[in-house]
Design a protein around this motif. Sequence first.
Motif, PDB file in Angstrom:
ATOM      1  N   ASN A 188      54.586 -23.463 -13.925  1.00 52.64           N
ATOM      2  CA  ASN A 188      53.392 -24.289 -14.126  1.00 52.64           C
ATOM      3  C   ASN A 188      53.632 -25.773 -14.315  1.00 52.64           C
ATOM      4  OD1 ASN A 188      51.702 -22.008 -14.120  1.00 52.64           O
ATOM      5  ND2 ASN A 188      52.068 -21.657 -16.293  1.00 52.64           N
ATOM      6  N   CYS A 189      54.725 -26.146 -14.960  1.00 49.54           N
ATOM      7  CA  CYS A 189      54.793 -27.510 -15.487  1.00 49.54           C
ATOM      8  C   CYS A 189      56.180 -28.147 -15.322  1.00 49.54           C
ATOM      9  CB  CYS A 189      54.422 -27.488 -16.971  1.00 49.54           C
ATOM     10  SG  CYS A 189      55.559 -26.471 -17.965  1.00 49.54           S
ATOM     11  N   GLU A 190      56.303 -29.326 -15.875  1.00 48.31           N
ATOM     12  CA  GLU A 190      57.564 -30.067 -15.830  1.00 48.31           C
ATOM     13  C   GLU A 190      58.672 -29.311 -16.578  1.00 48.31           C
ATOM     14  OE1 GLU A 190      59.694 -33.034 -14.219  1.00 48.31           O
ATOM     15  OE2 GLU A 190      57.525 -32.902 -13.985  1.00 48.31           O
TER      16      GLU A 190
ATOM     17  N   ILE B 254      56.359 -28.580  -8.212  1.00 47.75           N
ATOM     18  CA  ILE B 254      55.353 -27.987  -9.095  1.00 47.75           C
ATOM     19  C   ILE B 254      54.109 -27.534  -8.331  1.00 47.75           C
ATOM     20  CG2 ILE B 254      53.780 -28.433 -11.036  1.00 47.75           C
ATOM     21  CD1 ILE B 254      55.948 -30.333 -12.147  1.00 47.75           C
TER      22      ILE B 254
ATOM     23  N   CYS C  74      52.913 -22.596 -22.496  1.00 50.22           N
ATOM     24  CA  CYS C  74      52.368 -23.360 -21.359  1.00 50.22           C
ATOM     25  C   CYS C  74      53.046 -22.982 -20.048  1.00 50.22           C
ATOM     26  CB  CYS C  74      52.485 -24.865 -21.595  1.00 50.22           C
ATOM     27  SG  CYS C  74      54.139 -25.534 -21.394  1.00 50.22           S
ATOM     28  N   CYS C  75      54.185 -22.322 -20.133  1.00 50.60           N
ATOM     29  CA  CYS C  75      54.942 -21.952 -18.933  1.00 50.60           C
ATOM     30  C   CYS C  75      54.580 -20.565 -18.402  1.00 50.60           C
ATOM     31  CB  CYS C  75      56.442 -22.002 -19.230  1.00 50.60           C
ATOM     32  SG  CYS C  75      57.043 -23.645 -19.657  1.00 50.60           S
TER      33      CYS C  75
END
Length: 114
Positions: free
Chosen positions: A36-38, A61, A107-108
Motif C-alpha cells: 500500500n505505502c512507502e 506503489i 497501514c500496510c
Amino acid sequence: MNKIVLIAIMIFLGFSAQAQTKKNKNLKYTTEVNGNCEQCKKRIEKAAYGVPGVKTATWDISSHQLSVILNEEKCSPSDLNKAIAKAGHDTKEVKAAAADYDNLHSCCKYVREE
C-alpha cells in the motif's frame, strides 16, 4: 553393435546439450506484489535485495509492479518471490504465510485475495 554405439552417442550428446544451458546474468524480471505505502516499498525492496544475485529492485506503489535485475547463476525468480512472501507481501506467484502477513503494520495490510 553399431546401433548401440550410435544410441549411446546420441544420449551422451543430448545430456551434454542440456548441461550447457547458459543462465542469464542480467535477467529482467517483473512481478506483481501487493502493498500500500512507502513503508511497504522499503520492505519489499529490502527483501528483494536480501536475495543473493539481485542487482536492482524497484517496487512501484501505484502499479504494484516489482522490477528487478537478477543473476540466474545465483538465484531464481522463485527465490525472489519466496523472500518477498516471507516479508509479508503476496506476489502473483507466492502467497505470504498468514503469520508473516499479520506482522505487517496496520497501514500496510492490503486486501488479500482468497
